[in-house]
Structures are given as structure tokens and as C-alpha cells.
Design a protein around this motif. Structure first.
Motif, mmCIF file in Angstrom:
data_model
loop_
_atom_site.group_PDB
_atom_site.id
_atom_site.type_symbol
_atom_site.label_atom_id
_atom_site.label_comp_id
_atom_site.label_asym_id
_atom_site.label_seq_id
_atom_site.Cartn_x
_atom_site.Cartn_y
_atom_site.Cartn_z
ATOM 1 N N ALA A 189 0.810 -1.216 0.000
ATOM 2 C CA ALA A 189 0.000 0.000 0.000
ATOM 3 C C ALA A 189 0.847 1.270 0.000
ATOM 4 N N THR A 190 2.076 1.194 0.547
ATOM 5 C CA THR A 190 2.924 2.390 0.616
ATOM 6 C C THR A 190 4.010 2.386 -0.464
ATOM 7 N N GLN A 191 3.896 1.496 -1.430
ATOM 8 C CA GLN A 191 4.935 1.385 -2.459
ATOM 9 C C GLN A 191 5.168 2.699 -3.194
ATOM 10 N N VAL A 192 4.095 3.347 -3.611
ATOM 11 C CA VAL A 192 4.232 4.612 -4.344
ATOM 12 C C VAL A 192 4.854 5.686 -3.462
ATOM 13 N N ASP A 193 4.621 5.613 -2.152
ATOM 14 C CA ASP A 193 5.117 6.634 -1.222
ATOM 15 C C ASP A 193 6.585 6.446 -0.849
ATOM 16 N N LEU A 194 7.119 5.235 -1.039
ATOM 17 C CA LEU A 194 8.454 4.947 -0.526
ATOM 18 C C LEU A 194 9.532 4.694 -1.577
ATOM 19 N N GLU A 195 9.168 4.216 -2.738
ATOM 20 C CA GLU A 195 10.227 3.848 -3.691
ATOM 21 C C GLU A 195 11.048 5.056 -4.104
ATOM 22 N N GLN A 196 12.366 4.849 -4.180
ATOM 23 C CA GLN A 196 13.282 5.943 -4.503
ATOM 24 C C GLN A 196 14.299 5.455 -5.549
ATOM 25 N N PRO A 197 14.806 6.372 -6.374
ATOM 26 C CA PRO A 197 15.569 5.979 -7.559
ATOM 27 C C PRO A 197 16.949 5.390 -7.301
ATOM 28 N N GLY A 198 17.462 5.487 -6.062
ATOM 29 C CA GLY A 198 18.761 4.880 -5.804
ATOM 30 C C GLY A 198 18.683 3.390 -5.538
ATOM 31 N N CYS A 199 17.487 2.889 -5.281
ATOM 32 C CA CYS A 199 17.274 1.486 -4.933
ATOM 33 C C CYS A 199 17.565 0.573 -6.114
ATOM 34 N N LEU A 200 18.400 -0.447 -5.894
ATOM 35 C CA LEU A 200 18.714 -1.382 -6.971
ATOM 36 C C LEU A 200 17.470 -2.069 -7.493
ATOM 37 N N HIS A 201 16.597 -2.479 -6.585
ATOM 38 C CA HIS A 201 15.408 -3.203 -7.037
ATOM 39 C C HIS A 201 14.453 -2.288 -7.789
ATOM 40 N N ALA A 202 14.379 -1.022 -7.430
ATOM 41 C CA ALA A 202 13.559 -0.076 -8.182
ATOM 42 C C ALA A 202 14.124 0.097 -9.586
ATOM 43 N N SER A 203 15.448 0.092 -9.702
ATOM 44 C CA SER A 203 16.077 0.181 -11.023
ATOM 45 C C SER A 203 15.814 -1.080 -11.833
ATOM 46 N N MET A 204 15.945 -2.235 -11.195
ATOM 47 C CA MET A 204 15.707 -3.495 -11.886
ATOM 48 C C MET A 204 14.257 -3.598 -12.336
ATOM 49 N N ASP A 205 13.358 -3.020 -11.580
ATOM 50 C CA ASP A 205 11.934 -3.127 -11.871
ATOM 51 C C ASP A 205 11.493 -2.348 -13.108
ATOM 52 N N VAL A 206 12.366 -1.526 -13.695
ATOM 53 C CA VAL A 206 11.939 -0.885 -14.942
ATOM 54 C C VAL A 206 11.588 -1.952 -15.979
ATOM 55 N N HIS A 207 12.255 -3.101 -15.903
ATOM 56 C CA HIS A 207 11.895 -4.225 -16.783
ATOM 57 C C HIS A 207 10.488 -4.722 -16.464
ATOM 58 N N LYS A 208 10.167 -4.792 -15.193
ATOM 59 C CA LYS A 208 8.830 -5.229 -14.777
ATOM 60 C C LYS A 208 7.762 -4.294 -15.320
ATOM 61 N N TRP A 209 7.989 -2.992 -15.197
ATOM 62 C CA TRP A 209 6.971 -2.040 -15.633
ATOM 63 C C TRP A 209 6.884 -1.984 -17.150
ATOM 64 N N ALA A 210 7.988 -2.159 -17.832
ATOM 65 C CA ALA A 210 7.938 -2.231 -19.297
ATOM 66 C C ALA A 210 7.110 -3.439 -19.728
ATOM 67 N N THR A 211 7.264 -4.548 -19.016
ATOM 68 C CA THR A 211 6.499 -5.746 -19.323
ATOM 69 C C THR A 211 5.018 -5.525 -19.045
ATOM 70 N N LYS A 212 4.704 -4.842 -17.949
ATOM 71 C CA LYS A 212 3.314 -4.564 -17.619
ATOM 72 C C LYS A 212 2.643 -3.695 -18.690
ATOM 73 N N LEU A 213 3.414 -2.781 -19.273
ATOM 74 C CA LEU A 213 2.875 -1.920 -20.327
ATOM 75 C C LEU A 213 2.811 -2.627 -21.677
ATOM 76 N N GLY A 214 3.445 -3.779 -21.761
ATOM 77 C CA GLY A 214 3.321 -4.684 -22.895
ATOM 78 C C GLY A 214 3.554 -4.061 -24.257
ATOM 79 N N PRO A 215 2.616 -4.262 -25.196
ATOM 80 C CA PRO A 215 2.820 -3.811 -26.577
ATOM 81 C C PRO A 215 2.818 -2.302 -26.741
ATOM 82 N N ALA A 216 2.480 -1.561 -25.697
ATOM 83 C CA ALA A 216 2.538 -0.104 -25.790
ATOM 84 C C ALA A 216 3.970 0.404 -25.765
ATOM 85 N N VAL A 217 4.911 -0.449 -25.337
ATOM 86 C CA VAL A 217 6.320 -0.065 -25.223
ATOM 87 C C VAL A 217 7.065 -0.435 -26.498
#
Length: 307
Positions: A189-217
């Protein structure tokens, strides 16, 4: 105002599709070879297992939302893919209205998360201790690899540092003894409030979000995100407590001054790359959400494939 559609001649989109497939094949070659023999790589296979990445889908090139594939002498492969529509002139494009009808909530969440993450300053004082917290004072570990410093030495490193993990999907794997050591209590529930750009996992997750956006990317952006995730995973494991000798990977010894300096240097480089990709993914979200639903992004489309 909806963005102006970009029409791609068949020569251009065919060449981009071929180049994309070749790049995707090169990026996934190791995993595909291991899968054929039943082998497993504790570092590299994470991207396929945790993110459910499928090489066959990764090599499928998409032009992205707002692009129109002009017809050629032969069939356009995209015409048979989900969320694509064919116009009266034979041109094929992503049906944005149909895509948003199915994935609109996801698009809006990804936009909020990426924008919030991008707006915060990067924190680089975590030193990758999340991986150490995942094995803290526990005999059974996630990977079948020995601990570089042994269990007692690993526990001592955690005890000697402040643990400050803001990423819920890392924090949820902390051992029970490590949970109380974390200075924050991230939740879904607090993910949007806490994630910050220095976090390795937040950086790795750009792949996750690109996948979620699917053919729009656009395919090129999707592979850039995947390539970054692979590089982030490498540092994540090199800085972990595991002994990576079987993979001939040198450790980033974050328990030392020199190791901390190397970790932060590479962390910042990866965060910079992730920041650029985040901006591009936000552009995809904006394109999707500013396209009028009734205009559909399908234009004069006569057929939309739904499965």
C-alpha cells in the motif's frame, strides 16, 4: 490533445523487427541454452523466474503506442496479435482504447509509481544489505550457494550496519529476525510513497513495468529495460553474502570501505540509466492516457484481435 500518429513504412518496421529479434536472442542466449540442458544460473535466471520473463515474447518487436505500421506486399504479423487493429487501408496499429479497457488501471498505477520515484532524491547508503537481511540468522537460504563469510560472519555484518530498505518486494523476503532491524516498514500500500531511484530493485523493476505496459512499449525500449535489469542483478548478487566463485564473479565486499565505494559508484551509474528509462516509460504512459478512448488509437480500424 492526442499525439500525432507516426507512420512507419514497411522497410523501416521490418528492419527494426529483425534487429530487435537478433538483440533479444543475444541477450537470452545463455538462459535458453541452460534451459535446454536443465541447468540453472543463480544470478542470471532470476530475471526469468522472478519476473516470469519469456524469451519468445521478449523477442517480439512492438512499434509502441501511437505508431502505425504501413502495409507491405505480405501480411503484417502484428495484425494477428492481441490489442492490435487493422485499418481500412491495411495499416496496423495498437488499439489503445482496447488496451486501456483491459489494462487501464495498470497503466495509471505504473505512471503514478514511476513519477513518484523519479521525483525523489536517490538514497545510496543501503549498500545492498537487503540480500544479507534475507539470510540473517537463518540456516536455510534462497540460493544453493555457500555464504562468503559463513553464517556467523554474515550475521555480524548485518548487526554492524543500519538496514534501510524501502522496496517492499525486497523487504518481504527478509528473515523474521531481520524484519525488526529495518528502519522503515514498506508495504504494498505504501509502495508509491516509498520507492526511490537509488534502490537497486527499483532500477531493476523498470523491466517489470515495461512488461506490464506490454505492446505499448517500443521494442527497443523494452530491451533497454531488460539489459539494465540484467546489469542490476549482477551487482545485486556480487554485493550479496553469497560466494559466487562457481560463476567466476568477484564479490563487491560491502563490509569493507573499498567495497562500499565500489557499490555506491555502480549503484549511481545504474540509477542514472534507470532514470532515463523511467522518463521514456512515463512517455509511453502519457501517450496511452492522452489518447481519446473513443478515438481508440485504432482510428478507422475494422478489426481488433482480442486473443
Amino acid at each position: 490533445m492526442p499525439p500525432v500518429a507516426v507512420r512507419l513504412p514497411v522497410e523501416e518496421w521490418s528492419a527494426r523487427s529483425r534487429a530487435h529479434a537478433e538483440r533479444a536472442d543475444a541477450l537470452t542466449a545463455g538462459h535458453r541454452a541452460r534451459r535446454a540442458t536443465g541447468e540453472r544460473h543463480a544470478v542470471e535466471d532470476f530475471l526469468y523466474e522472478y519476473y516470469s520473463t519469456r524469451p519468445a515474447l521478449l523477442r517480439r518487436w512492438h512499434p509502441g503506442a501511437g505508431a502505425v505500421l504501413e502495409p507491405g506486399s505480405g501480411p503484417t504479423p502484428h495484425a494477428t496479435w492481441r490489442w492490435y487493429a487493422t485499418g481500412d487501408d491495411g495499416a496496423v496499429r495498437l488499439d489503445v482504447a482496447a488496451f486501456l479497457a483491459d489494462r487501464g488501471d495498470t497503466v495509471r498505477f505504473v505512471q503514478r509509481l514511476l513519477a513518484a520515484t523519479a521525483a525523489r532524491p536517490a538514497f545510496t547508503g543501503c549498500f545492498g544489505l537487503h540480500e544479507w537481511a534475507m539470510v540473517y540468522r537463518q540456516d536455510e537460504h534462497r540460493h544453493a550457494l555457500p555464504l562468503r563469510l559463513g553464517q556467523a560472519g554474515t550475521d555480524a555484518v548485518v548487526d554492524g550496519h543500519q538496514v534501510r530498505c524501502t522496496h517492499f518486494d525486497a523487504y518481504r523476503f527478509f528473515t523474521p529476525a531481520a524484519v525488526a532491524l529495518n528502519r522503515v516498514r514498506p508495504t504494498r500500500a505504501t509502495q508509491v510513497d516509498l520507492e526511490q531511484p537509488g534502490c537497486l530493485h527499483a532500477s531493476m523493476d523498470v523491466h517489470k513495468w515495461a512488461t506490464k505496459l506490454g505492446p505499448a512499449v517500443p521494442g527497443e525500449l523494452a530491451l533497454d529495460c531488460f539489459a539494465l535489469a540484467a546489469d542490476v542483478r549482477l551487482l545485486d548478487m556480487q554485493a550479496s553474502p553469497y560466494d559466487l566463485t562457481p560463476y567466476r564473479l568477484a564479490p563487491v565486499a560491502i563490509e569493507t570501505t573499498e567495497g562500499k565505494a565500489e557499490y555506491v559508484r555502480r549503484q549511481r551509474e545504474l540509477a542514472d540509466r534507470a532514470g532515463e528509462l523511467r522518463v521514456r516509460l512515463l512517455g509511453v504512459c502519457e501517450t496511452l492516457l492522452t489518447t481519446a478512448p473513443d478515438g481508440g488509437g485504432a482510428g478507422s480500424a475494422r478489426r481488433t484481435v482480442r486473443g
